[in-house]
Design an enzyme around this catalytic site. Structure first.
Site, short mmCIF file in Angstrom:
data_model
loop_
_atom_site.label_atom_id
_atom_site.label_comp_id
_atom_site.label_asym_id
_atom_site.label_seq_id
_atom_site.Cartn_x
_atom_site.Cartn_y
_atom_site.Cartn_z
CE LYS A 11 -4.05 -2.09 2.28
NZ LYS A 11 -5.08 -1.90 3.35
CE1 TYR A 51 -9.35 -3.29 0.04
CE2 TYR A 51 -8.43 -1.36 -1.05
CZ TYR A 51 -8.27 -2.49 -0.26
OH TYR A 51 -7.03 -2.83 0.25
CG PHE A 59 -13.64 0.86 6.81
CD1 PHE A 59 -13.14 0.32 5.64
CD2 PHE A 59 -14.31 0.04 7.69
CE1 PHE A 59 -13.29 -1.04 5.36
CE2 PHE A 59 -14.47 -1.32 7.42
CZ PHE A 59 -13.96 -1.86 6.24
NE ARG A 87 -5.93 -12.06 5.23
CZ ARG A 87 -6.60 -10.89 5.19
NH1 ARG A 87 -6.83 -10.27 4.04
NH2 ARG A 87 -7.01 -10.33 6.29
CB THR A 93 -7.38 -5.85 9.63
OG1 THR A 93 -7.78 -7.03 8.92
CG2 THR A 93 -7.76 -4.62 8.84
NE ARG A 104 -2.46 -5.50 7.10
CZ ARG A 104 -3.60 -6.04 6.71
NH1 ARG A 104 -4.13 -7.07 7.36
NH2 ARG A 104 -4.22 -5.57 5.64
CG ASN A 114 -3.83 -2.12 6.83
OD1 ASN A 114 -3.68 -1.78 5.64
ND2 ASN A 114 -4.85 -2.84 7.24
CG HIS A 117 -5.35 -6.17 -0.54
ND1 HIS A 117 -6.60 -6.14 0.02
CD2 HIS A 117 -5.40 -7.10 -1.53
CE1 HIS A 117 -7.38 -7.02 -0.60
NE2 HIS A 117 -6.68 -7.61 -1.56
CD GLU A 128 -8.73 -9.19 -3.82
OE1 GLU A 128 -9.63 -8.92 -3.00
OE2 GLU A 128 -7.57 -9.51 -3.47
P1 IDP Z 1 -7.81 -6.89 5.38
O1 IDP Z 1 -7.04 -5.85 4.60
O2 IDP Z 1 -7.03 -7.39 6.56
O3 IDP Z 1 -8.33 -8.00 4.50
P2 IDP Z 1 -10.56 -5.87 5.41
O4 IDP Z 1 -11.54 -6.14 6.51
O5 IDP Z 1 -10.75 -6.58 4.10
O6 IDP Z 1 -9.08 -6.15 6.00
O7 IDP Z 1 -10.58 -4.31 5.17
C1 IDP Z 1 -9.92 -3.74 4.05
C2 IDP Z 1 -9.11 -2.56 4.53
O8 IDP Z 1 -10.01 -1.56 5.02
C3 IDP Z 1 -8.17 -2.85 5.69
O9 IDP Z 1 -6.91 -3.34 5.30
C4 IDP Z 1 -8.04 -1.50 6.35
O10 IDP Z 1 -7.06 -0.69 5.70
C5 IDP Z 1 -9.42 -0.90 6.13
N1 IDP Z 1 -10.26 -1.13 7.31
C6 IDP Z 1 -10.84 -2.28 7.70
N2 IDP Z 1 -11.54 -2.14 8.83
C7 IDP Z 1 -11.40 -0.85 9.17
C8 IDP Z 1 -11.90 -0.08 10.26
O11 IDP Z 1 -12.61 -0.55 11.15
N3 IDP Z 1 -11.54 1.24 10.26
C9 IDP Z 1 -10.75 1.79 9.29
N4 IDP Z 1 -10.26 1.09 8.24
C10 IDP Z 1 -10.58 -0.21 8.20
MG MG Z 2 -9.76 -7.99 3.02
#
Ligand code: IDP
Ligand code: MG
Length: 142
Positions: A11, A51, A59, A87, A93, A104, A114, A117, A128
């Site tokens: 990212k 996304y 968010f 993962r 996350t 991370r 973070n 992805h 994807e």
């Molecule tokens: P992941 O990247 O670990 O798969 P996802 O739930 O798919 O997590 O969410 C996609 C991205 O959205 C996350 O990597 C993070 O940057 C952002 N995100 C997820 N949950 C939150 C939240 O509660 N607050 C702010 N950003 C979030």
């Molecule tokens: Mg995800």
């Protein structure tokens, strides 16, 4: 466990920190091969399409703004159990919850910024990967 493919994105925060090499090293040292790479700078509209699954989440706008804030490196990874292994290497996350030694835990500053992805299923990995790559851009080692 079967050989799989998955999509990884470094990212904008991690590209900005100049840690592309450290992240790819972790993949290679853990048995994943980079079979395609593409550096790009998504528009907010493109980030929104990538996304789209999150479009009802609070968010979503922040996520699209962040993902279009600078260049990213998209990679197709291949290896045994690639989806779950990626993962695992990424960590949770929210970096505050990420296990020590994960990407991370070491490189992410917040749940927004973070670092990486990773696809969450083989089905989403195929979708994807095809968002960024044509078949001719992928070079399997198998
Ligand atoms: P992941 O990247 O670990 O798969 P996802 O739930 O798919 O997590 O969410 C996609 C991205 O959205 C996350 O990597 C993070 O940057 C952002 N995100 C997820 N949950 C939150 C939240 O509660 N607050 C702010 N950003 C979030
Ligand atoms: Mg995800």
């Amino acid at each position: 466990m079967a050989v799989q493919r998955t999509l990884s994105i470094i990212k904008p925060d991690a590209v900005g920190k100049n840690v592309i090499g450290d992240i790819i090293r972790r993949f290679e040292e853990n048995g994943l091969s980079v079979i395609g790479t593409r550096m790009t700078h998504l528009s907010a509209e493109q980030a929104g399409r990538f996304y789209a699954v999150h479009k009802e989440r609070p968010f979503y706008q922040d996520l699209c703004d962040f993902m279009s804030s600078g260049p990213i490196l998209a990679m197709a990874l291949e290896g045994k159990n690639a989806v779950a292994l990626n993962r695992q290497l990424m960590g949770a996350t929210n970096p505050k919850e990420a296990e020590a030694g994960t990407i991370r835990a070491d490189h992410a500053d917040s749940i927004d910024a973070n670092a990486v992805h990773g696809s969450d299923s083989q089905e989403n990995a195929a979708i994807e990967i095809s968002f960024f790559f044509a078949d001719l851009d992928l070079h399997s080692r198998g």
